[in-house]
Design a protein around this motif. Structure first.
Motif, short mmCIF file in Angstrom:
data_model
loop_
_atom_site.label_atom_id
_atom_site.label_comp_id
_atom_site.label_asym_id
_atom_site.label_seq_id
_atom_site.Cartn_x
_atom_site.Cartn_y
_atom_site.Cartn_z
N MET A 1 0.84 -1.19 0.00
CA MET A 1 0.00 0.00 0.00
C MET A 1 0.88 1.25 0.00
N LEU A 2 0.27 2.34 -0.46
CA LEU A 2 0.98 3.62 -0.50
C LEU A 2 0.03 4.71 -0.05
N SER A 3 0.52 5.60 0.80
CA SER A 3 -0.23 6.80 1.17
C SER A 3 0.61 8.01 0.77
N ALA A 4 0.00 8.94 0.01
CA ALA A 4 0.78 10.06 -0.52
C ALA A 4 -0.02 11.35 -0.57
N ASN A 5 0.49 12.37 0.09
CA ASN A 5 0.00 13.74 -0.11
C ASN A 5 0.79 14.30 -1.30
N ILE A 6 0.13 14.45 -2.43
CA ILE A 6 0.85 14.78 -3.67
C ILE A 6 0.90 16.27 -3.95
N GLN A 7 0.30 17.10 -3.09
CA GLN A 7 0.37 18.56 -3.21
C GLN A 7 -0.04 19.01 -4.62
N ALA A 8 -1.03 18.30 -5.19
CA ALA A 8 -1.58 18.63 -6.52
C ALA A 8 -0.50 18.68 -7.61
N GLY A 9 0.59 17.94 -7.41
CA GLY A 9 1.65 17.90 -8.41
C GLY A 9 2.60 19.08 -8.35
N SER A 10 2.44 19.95 -7.35
CA SER A 10 3.32 21.11 -7.23
C SER A 10 4.69 20.70 -6.71
N ILE A 48 -2.83 -0.94 -3.60
CA ILE A 48 -3.83 0.03 -3.14
C ILE A 48 -3.11 1.31 -2.75
N VAL A 49 -3.63 2.45 -3.21
CA VAL A 49 -2.98 3.74 -2.97
C VAL A 49 -4.02 4.73 -2.45
N GLY A 50 -3.67 5.45 -1.37
CA GLY A 50 -4.48 6.54 -0.87
C GLY A 50 -3.81 7.87 -1.18
N LEU A 51 -4.55 8.78 -1.76
CA LEU A 51 -4.02 10.09 -2.14
C LEU A 51 -4.67 11.20 -1.32
#
Length: 245
Positions: A1-10, A48-51
């Protein structure tokens, strides 16, 4: 599994970028598509990935639904998103769930708090009480709002034996407001606190993947999510086969 705050790609490579690159949070400029491709490559190595902070389609993302884009590029057959905070048509933010396994059910819940715009997205895999429940959340900055949000999530997850709660909690796992989660669900504090913020010099463990005792974490590491200000958490989880139905 992966959990990632992607900062909208910034891209944020230091505290000064919050000022000097603040335009990237409201305009489609910058190499957001390139960042998303890097995140998709990382995500695609997981089931499974949570964004968190995935733009569901506004000016700053070039009106691209970033969760859908990552699902396509990462090879995920199933995806869901939960838009939470909209700032006109300029910027928007969502929780996202990507999966290579078909969820039986996906639910969206708005979270309480002084400022609206937070939510939890829950995917259920398998049948009955023994199914796997995966919740993705992005909690508030304020401790009192976090407490009400955590109490709300605890009611939703209840006594599920196979539950995962992942996301950006904006606090350490031993904070007082987190105790209700451990008391009222089977979720446990992490055995190891992995610093994830800020990504260029990680000092605070504010992103977490919490699991119940029936789900054993075999490995966990923090990894870059392109140039987001948070590191992502990659987790190898031992899930009983019957939890998938």
């Amino acid at each position: 599994m992966l959990s990632a705050n992607i900062q909208a790609g910034s891209s944020t490579r230091g505290y000064q970028d919050y000022v000097t690159r603040s335009w990237s949070h409201v305009l489609p400029a910058g190499n957001k598509r390139g960042s998303l491709d890097l995140i998709a490559e990382l995500a695609g190595r997981h089931d499974i990935v949570g964004l968190q902070e995935s733009d569901p389609g506004s000016l700053r993302s070039g009106f691209t639904n970033q969760t859908h884009y990552l699902a396509q590029r990462g090879g995920f057959a199933y995806w869901s998103h939960q838009p939470n905070r909209r700032m006109g048509g300029v910027a928007s933010s969502a929780n996202g769930l990507l999966s290579k396994l078909e969820p039986k059910r996906v639910e969206e819940h708005s979270l309480p708090g002084r400022v609206k715009g937070r939510g939890v997205l829950i995917g259920t895999f398998g049948d009955g009480d023994d199914g796997l429940t995966v919740a993705v959340a992005h909690l508030s900055l304020g401790a009192q709002s976090r407490k009400s949000q955590i109490d709300f999530i605890a009611e939703l997850l209840g006594d599920h034996p196979h539950a995962v709660l992942m996301g950006d909690f904006n606090c350490d796992p031993d904070r007082p407001e987190m105790q209700g989660l451990y008391r009222n669900t089977r979720l446990q504090p992490p055995a190891d606190c992995v610093p994830t913020f800020p990504s260029w010099r990680p000092q605070r463990a504010i992103d977490h993947v919490l699991v119940t005792p029936a789900l054993a974490i075999a490995a966990m590491q923090a990894v870059p999510a392109a140039h987001s200000d948070h590191l992502a958490l990659s987790v190898e989880l031992d899930v009983p086969e019957h939890a998938f139905g």
